[in-house]
Design a protein around this motif. Structure first.
Motif, mmCIF file in Angstrom:
data_model
loop_
_atom_site.group_PDB
_atom_site.id
_atom_site.type_symbol
_atom_site.label_atom_id
_atom_site.label_comp_id
_atom_site.label_asym_id
_atom_site.label_seq_id
_atom_site.Cartn_x
_atom_site.Cartn_y
_atom_site.Cartn_z
ATOM 1 N N PRO A 448 -2.074 -10.703 -0.603
ATOM 2 C CA PRO A 448 -2.371 -9.534 -1.447
ATOM 3 C C PRO A 448 -2.870 -8.312 -0.677
ATOM 4 C CG PRO A 448 -3.188 -11.542 -2.481
ATOM 5 C CD PRO A 448 -2.707 -11.935 -1.120
ATOM 6 N N ALA A 449 -3.676 -8.521 0.363
ATOM 7 C CA ALA A 449 -4.211 -7.376 1.095
ATOM 8 C C ALA A 449 -3.093 -6.569 1.745
ATOM 9 C CB ALA A 449 -5.203 -7.855 2.162
ATOM 10 N N THR A 450 -2.129 -7.242 2.347
ATOM 11 C CA THR A 450 -0.985 -6.538 2.943
ATOM 12 C C THR A 450 -0.144 -5.876 1.868
ATOM 13 O OG1 THR A 450 -0.934 -8.202 4.703
ATOM 14 C CG2 THR A 450 0.989 -6.768 4.492
ATOM 15 N N LEU A 451 0.062 -6.587 0.763
ATOM 16 C CA LEU A 451 0.873 -6.037 -0.320
ATOM 17 C C LEU A 451 0.252 -4.774 -0.896
ATOM 18 C CD1 LEU A 451 3.396 -6.399 -1.979
ATOM 19 C CD2 LEU A 451 2.137 -7.928 -3.504
ATOM 20 N N ASP A 452 -1.078 -4.704 -0.959
ATOM 21 C CA ASP A 452 -1.740 -3.493 -1.463
ATOM 22 C C ASP A 452 -1.404 -2.287 -0.587
ATOM 23 O OD1 ASP A 452 -2.865 -4.825 -3.572
ATOM 24 O OD2 ASP A 452 -4.816 -5.128 -2.608
ATOM 25 N N ARG A 453 -1.398 -2.474 0.724
ATOM 26 C CA ARG A 453 -1.059 -1.361 1.630
ATOM 27 C C ARG A 453 0.406 -0.938 1.447
ATOM 28 N NH1 ARG A 453 -4.333 -1.495 7.284
ATOM 29 N NH2 ARG A 453 -6.208 -2.577 6.553
ATOM 30 N N VAL A 556 -0.510 5.425 8.618
ATOM 31 C CA VAL A 556 -0.794 4.196 7.873
ATOM 32 C C VAL A 556 -0.459 3.014 8.768
ATOM 33 C CG1 VAL A 556 -0.199 2.775 5.878
ATOM 34 C CG2 VAL A 556 -0.288 5.256 5.638
ATOM 35 N N HIS A 557 -1.349 2.039 8.778
ATOM 36 C CA HIS A 557 -1.102 0.828 9.572
ATOM 37 C C HIS A 557 -0.911 -0.358 8.629
ATOM 38 C CE1 HIS A 557 -2.877 -2.682 12.050
ATOM 39 N NE2 HIS A 557 -1.619 -2.521 12.390
ATOM 40 N N ILE A 558 0.231 -1.027 8.744
ATOM 41 C CA ILE A 558 0.478 -2.269 8.020
ATOM 42 C C ILE A 558 0.372 -3.401 9.038
ATOM 43 C CG2 ILE A 558 2.130 -3.621 6.678
ATOM 44 C CD1 ILE A 558 3.281 -0.980 5.654
ATOM 45 N N PRO A 574 7.222 -6.922 5.740
ATOM 46 C CA PRO A 574 6.727 -5.716 5.080
ATOM 47 C C PRO A 574 7.844 -4.735 4.693
ATOM 48 C CG PRO A 574 5.371 -6.234 6.975
ATOM 49 C CD PRO A 574 6.548 -7.144 7.037
ATOM 50 N N ALA A 575 8.903 -4.672 5.485
ATOM 51 C CA ALA A 575 10.027 -3.791 5.143
ATOM 52 C C ALA A 575 10.757 -4.307 3.907
ATOM 53 C CB ALA A 575 10.987 -3.670 6.324
ATOM 54 N N GLN A 576 10.938 -5.627 3.816
ATOM 55 C CA GLN A 576 11.551 -6.199 2.624
ATOM 56 C C GLN A 576 10.711 -5.886 1.384
ATOM 57 O OE1 GLN A 576 11.585 -10.316 3.756
ATOM 58 N NE2 GLN A 576 13.570 -10.204 4.809
ATOM 59 N N LEU A 577 9.405 -6.070 1.509
ATOM 60 C CA LEU A 577 8.506 -5.800 0.388
ATOM 61 C C LEU A 577 8.506 -4.325 0.015
ATOM 62 C CD1 LEU A 577 5.528 -8.067 1.495
ATOM 63 C CD2 LEU A 577 6.982 -8.436 -0.503
#
Length: 603
Positions: A448-453, A556-558, A574-577
């Motif tokens: 979830p934390a990554t998804l929020d970014r 922004v840093h993912i 992250p690119a897919q998301l």
């Protein structure tokens, strides 16, 4: 790339089950849909047709039960997206209905000849000509051979002769009202047959047969299938002699094709990736060892694929160079036939494909086999054309991909190539450890934390017209694949570049606010790619860094895990998301992008 489905049953079944099957096959094309079925009592029986342009609606008219039906979901090639051009198509007498996947390359001369003999066409498709061609052929057989042998039913004989007149790669099913039979025939384009207590079924993809049968037969190019209330009969397409089916178990289950609580297949399949890679780590090591041995003894190895599979091939060429110190060529499958001249009987061609039915990959495989090369395949559908043509196959075991966008099949290919490269290098244990670290890194990227970014980035980019993606080394193919995912599903113009190419012209595209994704793993490319990212930022670009560590070049840093040579497996998530979240925000269907279909079976 169209989806086709049909059944014959000893007792009436709901005609609506065809529509349910077409929904399962809609990833193959969603320009229009249609169904034909027998309706009425024996004295007044007719072929009823319901067909419409557009996607299959959530609710469709109530349809009666029937003993025979077929249906179609279309990806348009010849003729516009209209009700008239939707399949099924009828002959002049109304006793035949056909559905078709492929392109009849010689349809114009055939149509002109049929029109001269009095046939009336209702569509502008190439497909309709087969209904009229079959009508003429049946009439000719009945006129000249009224006592034809029961060993070769008239309908089978007619389909044999009619199909021999068409050119191209095609799959066809014909419904014949007088005999209550279906006949299926193909050339390269896939057809799968199934038989169970409820009846006998045929479809473009085994996923449409889930729940109706637990065993399947993949129709061969030299076979014709006759389906009636008694079951399935097979005939040799050249001689007409009877043949036996080669049944194999259908391992898919209803849960494999359901959404499983997710709103779309794309996000479900993105989240399935760690589980798919864990299966590969446990079950595909022997396959990777055998592939490594084939590469070791080859003189010239080539990875071929299209689209996403093509980028997996390019990434594989970096992995073999970096890990195994082995030169392996990556070639786009559609271009391979123009470079086949250097193949020998010592060459190895490794075909990468999700469906195993992509026509450009099939043509590349045929080119390789003509020159005596060995063919290996990384393929997700085990009974597919490429799987049957290959000398050696490693199943991806990713499960059905029902979103048009490929995600889990892509990372499955990378995982197998990573393991193979390490085995060639004599560092199998390192490869396995690296893959397990990548699986943990994927799970972190899905947290979830990554998804929020990522959602915050999507909020900023939702109205963007352009997006640029850069990477170097192993991350260059990742940049290309990330850009493809964004443009496929969001229709934002996205371009991937090798980071070093910025100053050779690409940076002229950067203006104030231009979004730029930067892949920056902790490898030898980091200093150079960060330099390029800072150049983009200094010219007004908005920089999103996908990296294990932050940097002043990033707005922004993912964060992603540092997994060494497995970075392409983790960085792409992250690119897919982001592609998925952008599509949702733009009100688009993430599973069915415009103009695209999953299995590209036409040129």
């Amino acid at each position: 790339m169209c989806g086709i489905f049909g059944f014959v049953a000893p007792q009436p079944l709901p005609a609506s089950l065809v529509i349910d099957a077409l929904r399962t096959l809609e990833y193959r094309g969603y320009d229009s849909w249609g169904i034909a079925f027998l309706d009425g009592d024996l004295a007044r029986e007719r072929i009823a047709v319901l067909k419409r342009a557009g996607r299959i609606p959530a609710s469709t008219p109530n349809l009666p039960a029937t003993v025979i039906a077929l249906g179609h979901t279309r990806w348009a090639t010849h003729g516009g997206v209209t009700d008239e051009n939707a399949h099924p198509h009828l002959d002049c007498t109304g006793t035949l209905a056909i559905v078709h996947n492929g392109i009849i390359e010689n349809y114009l001369p055939l149509r002109r000849a049929l029109e001269r003999s009095g046939h009336r066409f209702r569509s502008s498709t190439d497909s309709e000509i087969f209904a009229h061609l079959l009508e003429d052929t049946i009439a000719s057989i009945e006129e000249h051979h009224p006592s034809a042998s029961d060993d070769i039913p008239t309908l089978v004989e007619a389909v044999r002769h009619a199909f021999n007149q068409v050119r191209g790669l095609n799959a066809l099913i014909a419904l014949h009202r007088p005999t209550r039979q279906l006949v299926a025939v193909k050339s390269t384009s896939p057809l799968v047959l199934g038989h169970g207590p409820a009846g006998t079924f045929v479809a473009s993809d085994a996923v449409a047969l889930v729940g109706y049968t637990d065993r399947i037969h993949y129709l061969q190019d030299d076979e014709i299938a006759l389906l009636d209330h008694q079951g399935l009969q097979l005939f040799d397409r050249c001689t007409g002699q009877r043949r036996s089916a080669r049944w194999e178990p259908l391992t898919l289950r209803p849960a494999d094709t359901s959404l499983g609580g997710y709103p779309h297949y794309l996000i479900k399949e993105i989240h399935e990736q760690p589980r798919v890679l864990a299966r590969i780590a446990r079950e595909r090591l022997d396959g990777a060892r055998q592939l490594a041995d084939l590469i070791r003894h080859s003189y010239g190895t080539f990875l071929v694929g299209c689209g996403t599979a093509g980028y997996a091939a390019l990434c594989g060429s970096y992995l073999f160079s970096r890990i195994a110190r082995r030169h392996v060529n990556a070639v786009i499958a559609s271009e391979f036939k123009y470079q086949e001249h250097f193949l020998t009987d010592r060459s190895l061609v490794i075909a990468l494909t999700q469906s195993g039915e992509t026509i450009d990959v099939i043509e590349a495989v045929h080119a390789a086999k003509r020159r005596g090369a060995t063919v290996a395949a990384l393929v997700n559908v085990t009974g597919s054309t490429v799987a049957r043509l290959a000398d050696f196959t490693i199943p991806l075991s990713a499960g059905p991909e029902q979103s048009v966008l490929s995600t889990k099949a892509y990372t499955a290919k990378l995982a197998i190539l990573l393991l193979t490269a390490h085995i060639l290098n004599g560092s199998e244990h390192v490869g396995l450890d690296t893959l397990w670290r990548a699986i943990e890194g994927m799970e972190m990227a899905l947290a979830p934390a990554t998804l929020d970014r990522i959602r915050a980035v999507a909020d900023r980019l939702v109205d963007a017209q352009h997006c640029y993606v850069i990477g170097r080394g192993l991350s260059y193919p990742t940049a290309l694949e990330a850009a493809l995912k964004i443009k496929e599903v969001t229709y934002i113009h996205a371009e991937g570049f090798a980071g070093g190419e910025l100053k050779h012209g690409v940076i002229a595209l950067i203006e104030d606010g231009s979004p730029c994704l930067v892949f920056s793993p902790l490898d030898e490319t980091r200093a150079d790619i960060l330099s390029g990212a800072m150049e983009v930022r200094s010219r007004g670009g908005w920089v999103i860094g996908i990296s294990p560590e932050p940097d002043e070049a990033f707005h922004v840093h993912i964060p992603v895990a540092d997994v060494g040579d497995a970075s392409p497996l983790v960085s792409i998530v992250p690119a897919q998301l982001l592609a998925y979240e952008l599509a949702v925000r733009r009100g688009l269907d993430p599973d069915k992008p415009r103009n695209l279909a999953k299995s590209v079976t036409v040129k």
